[in-house]
Design a protein around this motif. Structure first.
Motif, PDB file in Angstrom:
ATOM      1  N   VAL A 137       0.814  -1.209   0.000  1.00 22.25           N
ATOM      2  CA  VAL A 137       0.000   0.000   0.000  1.00 22.25           C
ATOM      3  C   VAL A 137       0.847   1.259   0.000  1.00 22.25           C
ATOM      4  N   SER A 138       1.819   1.363   0.902  1.00 19.46           N
ATOM      5  CA  SER A 138       2.605   2.584   1.021  1.00 19.46           C
ATOM      6  C   SER A 138       3.897   2.319   1.789  1.00 19.46           C
ATOM      7  N   PRO A 139       4.864   3.210   1.612  1.00 18.74           N
ATOM      8  CA  PRO A 139       6.075   3.111   2.432  1.00 18.74           C
ATOM      9  C   PRO A 139       5.764   3.238   3.925  1.00 18.74           C
ATOM     10  N   ALA A 140       4.794   4.069   4.270  1.00 21.19           N
ATOM     11  CA  ALA A 140       4.428   4.224   5.685  1.00 21.19           C
ATOM     12  C   ALA A 140       3.943   2.906   6.275  1.00 21.19           C
ATOM     13  N   GLU A 196       7.584   8.594  -5.737  1.00 26.94           N
ATOM     14  CA  GLU A 196       7.877   8.931  -7.128  1.00 26.94           C
ATOM     15  C   GLU A 196       8.161   7.624  -7.867  1.00 26.94           C
ATOM     16  N   GLY A 197       7.142   7.093  -8.522  1.00 28.06           N
ATOM     17  CA  GLY A 197       7.309   5.827  -9.230  1.00 28.06           C
ATOM     18  C   GLY A 197       7.587   4.688  -8.265  1.00 28.06           C
ATOM     19  N   ASP A 198       8.736   4.017  -8.466  1.00 28.85           N
ATOM     20  CA  ASP A 198       9.101   2.880  -7.620  1.00 28.85           C
ATOM     21  C   ASP A 198      10.089   3.252  -6.521  1.00 28.85           C
ATOM     22  N   THR A 199      10.224   4.545  -6.246  1.00 32.77           N
ATOM     23  CA  THR A 199      11.046   4.990  -5.125  1.00 32.77           C
ATOM     24  C   THR A 199      10.208   5.909  -4.250  1.00 32.77           C
ATOM     25  N   ALA A 200      10.584   5.985  -2.988  1.00 32.88           N
ATOM     26  CA  ALA A 200       9.847   6.823  -2.043  1.00 32.88           C
ATOM     27  C   ALA A 200      10.768   7.200  -0.896  1.00 32.88           C
ATOM     28  N   SER A 201      10.278   8.096  -0.065  1.00 30.84           N
ATOM     29  CA  SER A 201      11.021   8.470   1.134  1.00 30.84           C
ATOM     30  C   SER A 201      10.053   8.933   2.213  1.00 30.84           C
ATOM     31  N   ILE A 202      10.512   8.793   3.438  1.00 32.40           N
ATOM     32  CA  ILE A 202       9.778   9.285   4.602  1.00 32.40           C
ATOM     33  C   ILE A 202      10.812   9.904   5.534  1.00 32.40           C
ATOM     34  N   PRO A 258      14.943   6.198   2.618  1.00 34.32           N
ATOM     35  CA  PRO A 258      14.452   5.832   1.290  1.00 34.32           C
ATOM     36  C   PRO A 258      13.782   4.452   1.281  1.00 34.32           C
ATOM     37  N   PHE A 259      12.873   4.299   0.345  1.00 39.77           N
ATOM     38  CA  PHE A 259      12.172   3.037   0.111  1.00 39.77           C
ATOM     39  C   PHE A 259      12.219   2.743  -1.382  1.00 39.77           C
ATOM     40  N   VAL A 260      12.160   1.468  -1.721  1.00 39.46           N
ATOM     41  CA  VAL A 260      12.058   1.051  -3.122  1.00 39.46           C
ATOM     42  C   VAL A 260      10.951   0.019  -3.232  1.00 39.46           C
ATOM     43  N   LYS A 261      10.333  -0.023  -4.395  1.00 36.56           N
ATOM     44  CA  LYS A 261       9.296  -1.024  -4.629  1.00 36.56           C
ATOM     45  C   LYS A 261       9.955  -2.178  -5.383  1.00 36.56           C
ATOM     46  N   GLU A 262       9.967  -3.348  -4.769  1.00 40.21           N
ATOM     47  CA  GLU A 262      10.519  -4.557  -5.367  1.00 40.21           C
ATOM     48  C   GLU A 262       9.432  -5.616  -5.396  1.00 40.21           C
ATOM     49  N   ASP A 263       9.197  -6.156  -6.553  1.00 41.08           N
ATOM     50  CA  ASP A 263       8.155  -7.181  -6.718  1.00 41.08           C
ATOM     51  C   ASP A 263       6.809  -6.701  -6.185  1.00 41.08           C
TER      52      ASP A 263
END
Length: 161
Positions: free
Chosen positions: A27-30, A95-101, A115-120
């Protein structure tokens, strides 16, 4: 430098520990951060591993090898033992497949960007990217003065008398 990186890895893992269903991490990096904190509280090493990016796992594995221990022990002893609550957060950006909090570091009373990344299809904590960012911000080490082979003292500029 290796000790500094180890400290950063440990701090990052401490600041971001985890649990909960992996499906909520999509759902989200949070949600990933919250799951990571819960996993840390519950010493759920397998969930913590699932919520760390591939690059982060490689970095933690390097620390484990350097310390002659296991990834599981690093996660349990350094993360679960220290993280007791969800850190204060703000400014989640995707932003796309990257994020930050931004996560509050209570020790220095300031916010640090995680930083966060979306993998699979799953948002994961990118501690490796955090370490790279921290290393880039670190001021360069001063060069040591050359040591004279004759007396073991640092060479001093000649003084005109």
């Amino acid at each position: 430098m290796k000790i500094y990186q180890t400290v950063i890895i440990v701090y990052c893992v401490l600041a971001l520990a985890a649990c909960g269903a992996t499906t909520t991490a999509t759902v989200s990096p949070a949600a990933t951060l919250n799951n990571f904190v819960e996993a840390s509280k519950n010493k759920d090493v397998e969930m913590m591993k699932k919520l760390l990016s591939k690059g982060s796992m490689e970095a933690v594995e390097k620390v484990a090898v350097a310390k002659n221990t296991t990834v599981d022990k690093i996660l349990v002893n350094n993360v679960s033992a220290s993280l007791k609550e969800m850190p204060e957060t703000r400014n989640e950006k995707i932003e796309g497949d990257t994020a930050s909090i931004e996560v509050k570091n209570k020790i220095v009373d300031s916010y640090e960007t995680i930083p966060f990344v979306k993998e699979d299809g799953i948002w994961k904590v990118a501690l490796d990217k955090f370490m790279q960012n921290m290393s880039a911000k670190q001021p360069p080490m001063p060069a040591a003065a050359p040591v004279s082979p004759m007396n073991g003292e640092a060479d001093k500029p000649a003084v005109n008398k």
